[in-house]
Scaffold this motif. Structure first.
Motif, short mmCIF file in Angstrom:
data_model
loop_
_atom_site.label_atom_id
_atom_site.label_comp_id
_atom_site.label_asym_id
_atom_site.label_seq_id
_atom_site.Cartn_x
_atom_site.Cartn_y
_atom_site.Cartn_z
N PHE A 144 1.15 -5.84 13.47
CA PHE A 144 2.44 -5.39 12.94
C PHE A 144 2.37 -4.79 11.54
O PHE A 144 3.40 -4.39 10.99
N GLY A 145 1.19 -4.72 10.94
CA GLY A 145 1.05 -4.12 9.62
C GLY A 145 1.07 -5.16 8.52
O GLY A 145 1.70 -6.22 8.65
N SER A 146 0.40 -4.86 7.40
CA SER A 146 0.31 -5.82 6.31
C SER A 146 1.67 -6.14 5.71
O SER A 146 1.88 -7.22 5.16
N GLU A 147 2.62 -5.21 5.83
CA GLU A 147 3.95 -5.48 5.29
C GLU A 147 4.63 -6.65 5.99
O GLU A 147 5.52 -7.31 5.43
N SER A 148 4.22 -6.93 7.23
CA SER A 148 4.79 -8.07 7.96
C SER A 148 4.39 -9.39 7.33
O SER A 148 5.00 -10.43 7.60
N GLN A 149 3.34 -9.37 6.50
CA GLN A 149 2.85 -10.58 5.85
C GLN A 149 3.24 -10.62 4.37
O GLN A 149 2.67 -11.38 3.60
N GLY A 150 4.20 -9.81 3.99
CA GLY A 150 4.69 -9.85 2.62
C GLY A 150 4.06 -8.81 1.72
O GLY A 150 3.84 -9.06 0.53
N GLY A 151 3.77 -7.61 2.26
CA GLY A 151 3.26 -6.52 1.44
C GLY A 151 1.89 -6.82 0.89
O GLY A 151 0.97 -7.22 1.62
N ASP A 152 1.72 -6.68 -0.43
CA ASP A 152 0.41 -6.86 -1.05
C ASP A 152 -0.13 -8.26 -0.84
O ASP A 152 -1.34 -8.46 -0.71
N LYS A 153 0.79 -9.25 -0.79
CA LYS A 153 0.34 -10.63 -0.63
C LYS A 153 -0.22 -10.87 0.77
O LYS A 153 -0.91 -11.86 1.00
N GLY A 154 0.08 -9.97 1.70
CA GLY A 154 -0.39 -10.16 3.06
C GLY A 154 -1.69 -9.44 3.37
O GLY A 154 -2.23 -9.55 4.45
N LYS A 155 -2.21 -8.65 2.39
CA LYS A 155 -3.43 -7.89 2.66
C LYS A 155 -4.63 -8.82 2.67
O LYS A 155 -4.71 -9.78 1.89
N LEU A 156 -5.55 -8.52 3.55
CA LEU A 156 -6.73 -9.39 3.71
C LEU A 156 -7.98 -8.68 3.22
O LEU A 156 -8.06 -7.48 3.24
#
Length: 339
Positions: A327-339
């Motif tokens: 669903f995209g990194s934005e689904s995990q809270g934007g920058d905080k969701g990037k792995l």
């Protein structure tokens, strides 16, 4: 076969935003009813995967014989050991009803078992949940229950059934599907005969089917305000690549995933976030597709790391990454969701 873009966009709209606007509980409160003496892993996987998928709170309603083990697996789970073998459904009803009032969705079946007392409690929970208009996921031995009493679920369109190969065959026989029906058409036949209940047929590719065009699709039973305008037939195939190891418990993660997205849908329906434009009758289909996509992708990621030694526990830590990939990194809270 790619998931239709419109459908994928609708799923994304049901994901609670991680922007600081929501309070605890507004990203979903999930309940799992199951867990008896010999079955503690299944309810744990369903309930724990709900938290990993993003639900705020996850409850397990189980037998006292299972509670100690489930509590020891994770302090993040809220465990209610109220399903006592020496209690009648009438004894349990007040406390169970109170618990359901705190939930957005109820998953019935993981670790339920076939003991008469657990089956009776599952039947009670299903009836109480229907009275409340709750979203439901029915899996494992809950499918045995509804297969023998189809009216428990017939016409109730706020539910998703998640049968595996064996359970699907049994359900097909219970419903009376013509054996000559092509295999890829049977899920929609079952849905039609059950009045539009969503069917998630697990297999090499998952088939999600809803057919509300039959006589069994009774608006009064559906508890959906938009029933008439949403009478439809829709089938979605999810062929997202999964892992090559089918360890026990992966189906429980799927039921937890579907339940979590239904909880998201309930929060959306209640106005906690979003624009309210997605009809409630779409929630079961969207939740089933979303849960299938992420669970299959999670299986792939975990299998790439563990190979033949994969166990279901390995999948829990990969859910967040899988969610972000689907669903995209934005689904995990934007920058905080990037792995």
């Amino acid at each position: 076969m790619p998931i239709p873009r419109t459908l994928l966009e609708h799923i994304k709209q049901l994901i609670p935003p991680l922007n600081g606007t929501l309070h605890k509980g507004q990203s979903g409160r999930v309940g799992v009813l199951g867990g008896a003496l010999d079955y503690t892993g299944a309810p744990f996987f369903a309930a724990m995967s709900a938290l990993r998928f993003g639900a705020d709170l996850s409850h397990v309603i189980c037998s006292p014989t299972a509670a100690g083990a489930i509590k020891s697996f994770s302090p993040d789970l809220i465990v209610h050991p109220i399903l006592r073998e020496d209690s009648s459904p009438g004894d349990v009803k007040p406390e169970l009803n109170s618990l359901l009032s705190r939930l957005h969705v109820l998953i019935i079946g993981p670790g339920l078992g076939r003991e008469p007392y657990m089956q009776n409690f599952a039947k009670l929970a299903l009836e109480l949940a229907r009275e409340r208009g709750m979203f439901l996921v029915l899996d494992a031995d809950a499918l045995l229950l509804v297969g023998t009493e189809l009216d428990l679920i017939r016409g109730y369109r706020r539910a998703v059934l998640t049968p595996n190969v064996v359970e699907f065959k049994r359900l097909s026989e219970n419903v009376g599907v013509d054996p000559s029906t092509p295999p890829d058409k049977r899920a929609e036949v079952i849905s039609k005969e059950l009045g539009g209940v969503a069917i998630l047929q697990k297999g090499a590719k998952d088939i999600i089917a809803i057919d509300t065009t039959g006589d069994a699709a009774d608006p009064e039973k559906s508890l959906l305000k938009d029933e008439e305008k949403e009478r439809t037939k829709e089938v979605v195939e999810v062929d997202v690549e999964g892992g090559l190891k089918r360890s026990g418990g992966q189906g429980d993660i799927l039921s937890g995933a579907v339940g979590t997205f239904l909880a998201f849908g309930k929060c959306y329906e209640d106005g906690a976030f979003g624009d309210g434009q997605i009809a409630a009758s779409r929630m079961p289909l969207l939740a089933a597709v979303a849960g299938s996509m992420v669970t299959r992708n999670t299986s792939r990621i975990a299998f790439q790391k563990q190979g033949r030694g994969l166990v279901t526990q390995d999948m829990l830590g990969e859910i967040s990454k899988s969610f972000s990939e689907v669903f995209g990194s934005e689904s995990q809270g934007g920058d905080k969701g990037k792995l």
